[in-house]
Design an enzyme around this catalytic site. Structure first.
Site, mmCIF file in Angstrom:
data_model
loop_
_atom_site.group_PDB
_atom_site.id
_atom_site.type_symbol
_atom_site.label_atom_id
_atom_site.label_comp_id
_atom_site.label_asym_id
_atom_site.label_seq_id
_atom_site.Cartn_x
_atom_site.Cartn_y
_atom_site.Cartn_z
ATOM 1 N N CYS A 115 0.810 -1.225 0.000
ATOM 2 C CA CYS A 115 0.000 0.000 0.000
ATOM 3 C C CYS A 115 0.845 1.277 0.000
ATOM 4 O O CYS A 115 0.325 2.358 -0.273
ATOM 5 C CB CYS A 115 -0.931 0.007 1.206
ATOM 6 S SG CYS A 115 -2.044 -1.386 1.194
ATOM 7 N N HIS A 248 -3.205 7.336 2.233
ATOM 8 C CA HIS A 248 -3.635 6.029 1.742
ATOM 9 C C HIS A 248 -5.004 5.725 2.340
ATOM 10 O O HIS A 248 -5.237 5.950 3.528
ATOM 11 C CB HIS A 248 -2.615 4.967 2.161
ATOM 12 C CG HIS A 248 -3.102 3.575 1.950
ATOM 13 N ND1 HIS A 248 -3.637 3.144 0.751
ATOM 14 C CD2 HIS A 248 -3.156 2.504 2.785
ATOM 15 C CE1 HIS A 248 -3.984 1.880 0.866
ATOM 16 N NE2 HIS A 248 -3.710 1.465 2.090
ATOM 17 N N ASN A 278 -10.081 -0.111 -0.099
ATOM 18 C CA ASN A 278 -8.619 0.001 -0.076
ATOM 19 C C ASN A 278 -8.064 -0.555 -1.391
ATOM 20 O O ASN A 278 -8.118 -1.756 -1.632
ATOM 21 C CB ASN A 278 -8.093 -0.797 1.127
ATOM 22 C CG ASN A 278 -6.584 -0.759 1.249
ATOM 23 O OD1 ASN A 278 -5.884 -0.310 0.340
ATOM 24 N ND2 ASN A 278 -6.085 -1.243 2.370
HETATM 25 O O1 UT7 Z 1 -3.722 -0.953 3.632
HETATM 26 C C1 UT7 Z 1 -2.787 -1.630 4.393
HETATM 27 C C2 UT7 Z 1 -2.937 -1.358 5.786
HETATM 28 N N1 UT7 Z 1 -4.154 -1.941 6.267
HETATM 29 C C3 UT7 Z 1 -4.803 -1.369 7.223
HETATM 30 O O2 UT7 Z 1 -4.390 -0.323 7.630
HETATM 31 C C4 UT7 Z 1 -5.971 -2.066 7.821
HETATM 32 C C5 UT7 Z 1 -5.866 -1.980 9.305
HETATM 33 N N2 UT7 Z 1 -6.900 -2.658 10.041
HETATM 34 C C6 UT7 Z 1 -8.208 -2.316 10.017
HETATM 35 O O3 UT7 Z 1 -8.615 -1.473 9.238
HETATM 36 C C7 UT7 Z 1 -9.129 -2.937 11.025
HETATM 37 O O4 UT7 Z 1 -8.373 -3.635 11.985
HETATM 38 C C8 UT7 Z 1 -10.177 -3.899 10.398
HETATM 39 C C9 UT7 Z 1 -11.195 -3.083 9.642
HETATM 40 C C10 UT7 Z 1 -9.493 -4.874 9.485
HETATM 41 C C11 UT7 Z 1 -10.920 -4.660 11.500
HETATM 42 O O5 UT7 Z 1 -11.500 -3.762 12.428
HETATM 43 P P1 UT7 Z 1 -11.305 -3.994 13.992
HETATM 44 O O6 UT7 Z 1 -12.065 -2.944 14.672
HETATM 45 O O7 UT7 Z 1 -9.811 -4.064 14.245
HETATM 46 O O8 UT7 Z 1 -12.034 -5.378 14.219
HETATM 47 P P2 UT7 Z 1 -11.460 -6.740 14.779
HETATM 48 O O9 UT7 Z 1 -10.518 -7.360 13.792
HETATM 49 O O10 UT7 Z 1 -10.931 -6.510 16.161
HETATM 50 O O11 UT7 Z 1 -12.770 -7.615 14.835
HETATM 51 C C12 UT7 Z 1 -13.872 -7.257 15.711
HETATM 52 C C13 UT7 Z 1 -15.001 -8.249 15.505
HETATM 53 C C14 UT7 Z 1 -14.562 -9.709 15.569
HETATM 54 O O12 UT7 Z 1 -15.573 -10.436 16.243
HETATM 55 P P3 UT7 Z 1 -15.384 -10.839 17.794
HETATM 56 O O13 UT7 Z 1 -14.138 -11.671 17.853
HETATM 57 O O14 UT7 Z 1 -15.250 -9.546 18.530
HETATM 58 O O15 UT7 Z 1 -16.646 -11.586 18.086
HETATM 59 C C15 UT7 Z 1 -14.540 -10.134 14.123
HETATM 60 O O16 UT7 Z 1 -14.768 -11.521 13.960
HETATM 61 O O17 UT7 Z 1 -15.593 -8.077 14.213
HETATM 62 C C16 UT7 Z 1 -15.695 -9.355 13.543
HETATM 63 N N3 UT7 Z 1 -15.560 -9.170 12.097
HETATM 64 C C17 UT7 Z 1 -16.603 -8.958 11.280
HETATM 65 N N4 UT7 Z 1 -17.918 -8.885 11.492
HETATM 66 C C18 UT7 Z 1 -18.710 -8.639 10.427
HETATM 67 C C19 UT7 Z 1 -14.416 -9.129 11.377
HETATM 68 N N5 UT7 Z 1 -14.699 -8.901 10.077
HETATM 69 C C20 UT7 Z 1 -16.059 -8.785 9.995
HETATM 70 C C21 UT7 Z 1 -16.920 -8.546 8.929
HETATM 71 N N6 UT7 Z 1 -18.244 -8.472 9.188
HETATM 72 N N7 UT7 Z 1 -16.512 -8.352 7.651
#
Ligand code: UT7
Length: 325
Positions: A115, A248, A278
């Site tokens: 990225c 980005h 993204n």
């Molecule tokens: O471009 C390169 C760099 N990339 C980035 O900068 C991305 C960085 N990361 C992020 O943007 C975020 O971490 C994400 C958007 C990927 C995830 O958001 P988060 O607030 O960090 O969520 P999480 O991974 O901590 O997941 C929270 C919950 C989980 O459920 P439990 O374990 O709390 O029950 C996941 O299973 O959300 C659940 N979850 C979803 N639910 C519905 C994860 N993906 C989804 C989904 N739909 N698509």
């Protein structure tokens, strides 16, 4: 007279097929509300089966050449940043793009900085131009990330989209029309946080993108906030002097966290993640192009760019736009 590298034009290509969160809801266990709340994304565009990364790149590249008032014969070098190249190892996507644009007997190569691709491209093109041996370099960030997404992994497949953004880096004698400064960095100790885990030691194909999103998120906010502060301080520029902060586009929450730390006003922050998702190496040039096409980016406007991605890699850039209308 001193000569500087300058951003002479900007262009993008967006594939036709727009996929909304509601479309994804029908395929996987996710919801529009979750995706919008955690990322800001409402839709993304996917390339068609017969469109490859080089095809997207060529479409953006053609417009960038034309907007700089150039012809393909004027291009001295083609560099493509991509994490989704047409071919796994060779030929490079840049070689394919150069050939399709009629640019031959000129250097063409890819870079693999995920990225952060466009920031690295600016840094490389600036160095080549300011070394004196090159006049016009075509740089392109292009991705068909849909080809490496695991559509059974809801934690990654909702985040990304396809597209391409291209620019010409040329010359200027005016510092206030130049690519003022670029900072790039990497730390491979975190390579496992965001990767396509198939490597040359493995027989089993594991070609899909994987990400430990939460860890990447925290590192991105921390690293980008200080990276952006450093480049501003080093160049004695205040956030108020920046016309647009064009980061980005990975996650609205990351962008706002960095933007708030620098006290940017809403109208200074460029957001396209809602529409495109993204698009990795393509995201920054696509976002610059959106501002350009809306008629709000003028020659001499100072823009601040930052990016963070797989590698891990990151970087920032201060650029006076030097494009024409
Ligand atoms: O471009 C390169 C760099 N990339 C980035 O900068 C991305 C960085 N990361 C992020 O943007 C975020 O971490 C994400 C958007 C990927 C995830 O958001 P988060 O607030 O960090 O969520 P999480 O991974 O901590 O997941 C929270 C919950 C989980 O459920 P439990 O374990 O709390 O029950 C996941 O299973 O959300 C659940 N979850 C979803 N639910 C519905 C994860 N993906 C989804 C989904 N739909 N698509």
């Amino acid at each position: 007279m001193k000569m500087y590298a300058a951003l002479k034009s900007i262009a993008s290509y967006v594939p036709k097929n727009q996929v909304t969160n509601f479309d994804l809801e029908k395929q996987i266990d996710t919801s529009h509300e979750w995706i919008v709340e955690r990322t800001g994304i409402s839709s993304r565009f996917f390339a068609s089966k017969d469109e490859n990364t080089s095809d997207l790149a060529v479409k953006a590249g053609k417009i960038a050449i034309q907007r700089a008032g150039l012809k393909h014969q004027d291009i001295d070098m083609v560099i493509v940043a991509t994490l989704s190249p047409d071919y796994l190892t060779m030929p490079s996507t840049a070689c394919l793009v150069a050939a399709k644009l009629g640019i031959i007997n000129k250097p063409a190569f890819d870079i693999s900085t995920a990225c952060t691709g466009f920031i690295y491209l600016l840094s490389i093109a600036k160095a080549f131009i300011e070394s004196g041996g090159y006049n016009n370099i075509l740089i392109i960030g292009a991705e068909k990330i849909s080809s490496i997404l695991d559509f059974s992994d809801r934690t990654t497949c909702v985040l990304f989209g396809d597209g391409a953004g291209a620019a010409i880096v040329g010359r200027t004698n005016e510092k206030k029309k130049s690519i003022l400064d670029v900072h790039i960095a990497a730390d491979g100790n975190y390579s496992n946080l965001l990767c396509t885990p198939r490597n040359t030691l493995q027989d089993q194909a594991k070609q899909f993108l994987q990400m430990k999103g939460n860890e990447v998120f925290k590192l991105a906010v921390k690293t980008l906030a200080s990276d952006v502060e450093n480049i501003l301080q080093k160049n004695h520029i205040t956030p108020q002097e920046i016309k647009y902060f064009i980061p980005h586009q990975a996650n609205l929450r990351i962008i706002n966290a960095v933007g708030n730390r620098l006290n940017f006003q809403d109208e200074q922050i460029v957001l396209t993640v809602q529409k495109y998702g993204n698009t990795s190496a393509a995201s920054i040039p696509m976002a610059i192009n959106d501002v350009y096409e809306s008629g709000k980016l003028d020659s001499g406007d100072l823009i601040l760019l930052d990016a963070f991605g797989g590698g891990l890699t990151w970087g920032s850039a201060l650029v006076y736009f030097d494009g024409r209308r």
